[in-house]
Design a protein around this motif. Structure first.
Motif, PDB file in Angstrom:
ATOM      1  N   LEU A 180      10.907 -21.701 -30.174  1.00 18.43           N
ATOM      2  CA  LEU A 180      11.351 -23.056 -29.855  1.00 18.43           C
ATOM      3  C   LEU A 180      12.866 -23.109 -29.687  1.00 18.43           C
ATOM      4  N   GLU A 181      13.580 -22.440 -30.569  1.00 21.65           N
ATOM      5  CA  GLU A 181      15.038 -22.410 -30.457  1.00 21.65           C
ATOM      6  C   GLU A 181      15.491 -21.707 -29.183  1.00 21.65           C
TER       7      GLU A 181
ATOM      8  N   ALA B 100      13.968 -23.562 -42.122  1.00 24.16           N
ATOM      9  CA  ALA B 100      12.608 -23.036 -42.119  1.00 24.16           C
ATOM     10  C   ALA B 100      12.603 -21.553 -41.760  1.00 24.16           C
ATOM     11  N   VAL B 101      13.414 -21.163 -40.788  1.00 24.46           N
ATOM     12  CA  VAL B 101      13.499 -19.749 -40.415  1.00 24.46           C
ATOM     13  C   VAL B 101      14.098 -18.945 -41.564  1.00 24.46           C
ATOM     14  N   SER B 102      15.131 -19.477 -42.205  1.00 22.42           N
ATOM     15  CA  SER B 102      15.738 -18.781 -43.350  1.00 22.42           C
ATOM     16  C   SER B 102      14.732 -18.610 -44.485  1.00 22.42           C
ATOM     17  N   LEU B 103      13.985 -19.658 -44.795  1.00 23.62           N
ATOM     18  CA  LEU B 103      12.960 -19.576 -45.837  1.00 23.62           C
ATOM     19  C   LEU B 103      11.912 -18.529 -45.477  1.00 23.62           C
ATOM     20  N   SER B 104      11.515 -18.513 -44.227  1.00 22.13           N
ATOM     21  CA  SER B 104      10.523 -17.552 -43.777  1.00 22.13           C
ATOM     22  C   SER B 104      10.998 -16.116 -43.953  1.00 22.13           C
TER      23      SER B 104
ATOM     24  N   LEU C 287       5.360 -19.236 -39.531  1.00 23.31           N
ATOM     25  CA  LEU C 287       6.430 -20.235 -39.557  1.00 23.31           C
ATOM     26  C   LEU C 287       7.644 -19.738 -38.779  1.00 23.31           C
ATOM     27  N   TYR C 288       7.896 -18.435 -38.837  1.00 26.08           N
ATOM     28  CA  TYR C 288       9.098 -17.852 -38.234  1.00 26.08           C
ATOM     29  C   TYR C 288       9.042 -17.822 -36.703  1.00 26.08           C
TER      30      TYR C 288
END
Length: 127
Positions: free
Chosen positions: A76-77, A32-36, A69-70
């Motif tokens: 959270l991470e 999700a982070v990569s997509l963002s 999203l990012y």
């Protein structure tokens, strides 16, 4: 139209975490982070290339949506990582994180300023 273009990012950023939660659950945090990041880079490039106000509006909205999203996923991470890490490692990585932000802001400013000078010279030479 300028007001809508400017505010589209903030409005989409409010919705981003709500929509992003489902995306994160399906893809995982890393994907999700990569997509963002990928979508944000593409939309930022489009904002530089295109001057059509409707394209700018869509790009700003998509950028805000994927920024929503990012950041929650990144935070959270960081929170999860702090639970399993030693305080010394947390301090070390926060220093790296802060330095990366400061360097990114500085390099971005310098690149933008140099591009502004280059474009300004081209515009002045045409007149």
């Amino acid at each position: 139209m300028v007001g809508a273009i400017v505010s589209a990012y903030a409005l989409a950023y409010i919705i981003g975490p709500l929509v992003g939660d489902n995306i994160t659950k399906k893809m995982g945090i890393k994907n999700a982070v990569s997509l963002s990041v990928i979508v944000s880079v593409i939309t930022l490039l489009f904002q530089v290339i295109f001057i059509n106000p409707y394209i700018l509006l869509v790009c700003r909205a998509l950028d805000g949506l994927f920024a929503g999203l990012y950041w929650p996923n990144l935070q959270l991470e960081m929170c999860n990582w702090q639970k399993i890490s030693t305080p010394e490692r947390c301090d070390e990585y926060y220093r790296y994180y802060s330095m990366a932000w400061n360097l990114g802001l500085l390099v971005g400013y310098l690149l933008g300023r140099s591009e502004e000078r280059r474009v300004g010279k081209e515009c002045r030479s045409r007149w």
